[in-house]
Design a protein around this motif. Sequence first.
Motif, PDB file in Angstrom:
ATOM      1  N   ILE A  48       0.805  -1.152   0.192  1.00 65.70           N
ATOM      2  CA  ILE A  48      -0.014   0.133  -0.047  1.00 65.70           C
ATOM      3  C   ILE A  48       1.045   1.220  -0.021  1.00 65.70           C
ATOM      4  O   ILE A  48       0.261   2.446   0.078  1.00 65.70           O
ATOM      5  N   ALA A  49       2.231   1.014  -0.099  1.00 68.10           N
ATOM      6  CA  ALA A  49       3.034   2.184   0.052  1.00 68.10           C
ATOM      7  C   ALA A  49       2.927   2.960  -1.393  1.00 68.10           C
ATOM      8  O   ALA A  49       3.232   4.050  -1.517  1.00 68.10           O
ATOM      9  N   ASP A  50       2.643   2.104  -2.452  1.00 67.97           N
ATOM     10  CA  ASP A  50       2.462   2.875  -3.673  1.00 67.97           C
ATOM     11  C   ASP A  50       1.296   3.591  -4.094  1.00 67.97           C
ATOM     12  O   ASP A  50       0.039   2.777  -3.951  1.00 67.97           O
ATOM     13  N   PRO A  51       1.265   4.566  -4.287  1.00 71.23           N
ATOM     14  CA  PRO A  51      -0.105   5.408  -4.661  1.00 71.23           C
ATOM     15  C   PRO A  51      -0.874   4.786  -5.837  1.00 71.23           C
ATOM     16  O   PRO A  51      -2.195   4.794  -5.526  1.00 71.23           O
ATOM     17  N   THR A  52      -0.306   4.238  -6.833  1.00 69.59           N
ATOM     18  CA  THR A  52      -1.159   3.830  -7.803  1.00 69.59           C
ATOM     19  C   THR A  52      -1.603   2.555  -7.337  1.00 69.59           C
ATOM     20  O   THR A  52      -2.777   2.178  -7.615  1.00 69.59           O
ATOM     21  N   LEU A 112      -0.238  -7.117  -5.667  1.00 75.12           N
ATOM     22  CA  LEU A 112      -1.383  -6.858  -4.950  1.00 75.12           C
ATOM     23  C   LEU A 112      -1.837  -8.313  -4.703  1.00 75.12           C
ATOM     24  O   LEU A 112      -2.505  -8.676  -3.450  1.00 75.12           O
ATOM     25  N   ASN A 113      -1.938  -9.168  -5.673  1.00 71.59           N
ATOM     26  CA  ASN A 113      -2.378 -10.447  -5.631  1.00 71.59           C
ATOM     27  C   ASN A 113      -1.294 -11.466  -4.783  1.00 71.59           C
ATOM     28  O   ASN A 113      -2.029 -12.011  -4.059  1.00 71.59           O
ATOM     29  N   GLU A 114      -0.295 -11.082  -4.768  1.00 72.90           N
ATOM     30  CA  GLU A 114       0.768 -12.006  -4.054  1.00 72.90           C
ATOM     31  C   GLU A 114       0.752 -11.846  -2.457  1.00 72.90           C
ATOM     32  O   GLU A 114       0.915 -12.546  -1.857  1.00 72.90           O
ATOM     33  N   PHE A 131       2.627   6.507   4.014  1.00 75.69           N
ATOM     34  CA  PHE A 131       2.655   5.332   3.671  1.00 75.69           C
ATOM     35  C   PHE A 131       3.992   4.875   3.203  1.00 75.69           C
ATOM     36  O   PHE A 131       4.318   3.756   3.484  1.00 75.69           O
ATOM     37  N   GLN A 132       4.784   5.500   2.309  1.00 70.97           N
ATOM     38  CA  GLN A 132       6.114   5.221   2.237  1.00 70.97           C
ATOM     39  C   GLN A 132       7.127   4.710   3.348  1.00 70.97           C
ATOM     40  O   GLN A 132       7.978   3.978   3.429  1.00 70.97           O
ATOM     41  N   ALA A 133       6.768   6.039   4.320  1.00 69.23           N
ATOM     42  CA  ALA A 133       7.744   5.985   5.431  1.00 69.23           C
ATOM     43  C   ALA A 133       7.652   4.673   6.332  1.00 69.23           C
ATOM     44  O   ALA A 133       8.468   4.115   6.790  1.00 69.23           O
ATOM     45  N   ILE A 134       6.269   4.160   6.430  1.00 69.08           N
ATOM     46  CA  ILE A 134       6.074   2.931   7.295  1.00 69.08           C
ATOM     47  C   ILE A 134       6.163   1.676   6.467  1.00 69.08           C
ATOM     48  O   ILE A 134       5.857   0.632   7.130  1.00 69.08           O
ATOM     49  N   ALA A 135       6.174   1.789   5.294  1.00 69.38           N
ATOM     50  CA  ALA A 135       6.703   0.476   4.426  1.00 69.38           C
ATOM     51  C   ALA A 135       7.627  -0.162   4.837  1.00 69.38           C
ATOM     52  O   ALA A 135       7.934  -1.402   4.825  1.00 69.38           O
ATOM     53  N   GLN A 192      -7.148   6.497   8.554  1.00 64.80           N
ATOM     54  CA  GLN A 192      -8.276   7.144   7.895  1.00 64.80           C
ATOM     55  C   GLN A 192      -8.447   6.306   6.579  1.00 64.80           C
ATOM     56  O   GLN A 192      -9.698   5.709   6.259  1.00 64.80           O
ATOM     57  N   TRP A 193      -7.364   6.050   5.768  1.00 68.48           N
ATOM     58  CA  TRP A 193      -7.408   5.268   4.588  1.00 68.48           C
ATOM     59  C   TRP A 193      -7.728   3.843   4.662  1.00 68.48           C
ATOM     60  O   TRP A 193      -8.736   3.181   4.129  1.00 68.48           O
ATOM     61  N   VAL A 194      -7.329   3.105   5.770  1.00 68.20           N
ATOM     62  CA  VAL A 194      -7.571   1.964   5.933  1.00 68.20           C
ATOM     63  C   VAL A 194      -8.880   1.450   6.573  1.00 68.20           C
ATOM     64  O   VAL A 194      -9.672   0.662   6.047  1.00 68.20           O
TER      65      VAL A 194
END
Lengths: 109, 109
Positions: free
Chosen positions: A11-15, A51-53, B8-12, B80-82
């Motif tokens: 979920i880190a990637d915006p896309t 996402l699937n994996e 999101f990137q930071a906590i990845a 919020q997102w989750v």
Amino acid sequence: MEARRDVFQAIADPTRREIIGMVAKEPQNINALAENFDISRQAVSLHLKILNECGLIIVHKKGRERVCEAKLDQLAEVNQWVKQYKQFWEQKLDALEVYLDSLHKDDKK
Amino acid sequence: MEARRDVFQAIADPTRREIIGMVAKEPQNINALAENFDISRQAVSLHLKILNECGLIIVHKKGRERVCEAKLDQLAEVNQWVKQYKQFWEQKLDALEVYLDSLHKDDKK
DNA sequence: TCCATACGCAAGTATTTGCTTGCAAATATA
DNA sequence: TATATTTGCAAGCAAATACTTGCGTATGGA
């Protein structure tokens, strides 16, 4: 584009977050999803693979199409992790809520 | 190691999540934090820089030390997102969903 | 003052990401 | 059967990421 495969990374990637939003709203095939982005179908396809994996979507064949569907149970893990730090932002949100409430009451006057 | 800088990137990154856990428990200086990891002090320092730049920690000087402190308000964004997908994991044992799941399995045939 | 401590900066490297393009396979439709 | 659609696979690439090591700079205590 291999190796790490946990929900936080996914979920880190915006896309990918956008994709999640789309399939959560309605299951769609890959081309339909790809049309929403400026990147190539292959790029979207790779995001879907990731996402699937990590179990955030499931893909089932429907003729020559692959329909992607949200299966977001894994997000519970993220929810759990974030939740433990709730105290760090809760007070602020409460304050905001009070503020918004007061605006609301003012409106009604 | 520059460029993207959102929560999101930071906590990845697992290391960064660990760091967050540590400073949330108790503010610490950089060397003290670095001792908990197998990677170099510099590597930890870079993680701290990222966490700092997206506002998840604040650093204040104390003599020759830099004490890092958690400031996790930004996690509210993740929460919020989750949260909006809560339905996807919350009602797992709901009778209707079990029924729909069984239909799904039929679809896949 | 001299030295150890706590730290930042910068150069260099290996690996991972995110993306592209080209081509082939499978399925639907005419 | 011929053709279009949906998709996967694979090679290739630039940039980002996660590190390392070496060196310089404050700060604190002897």
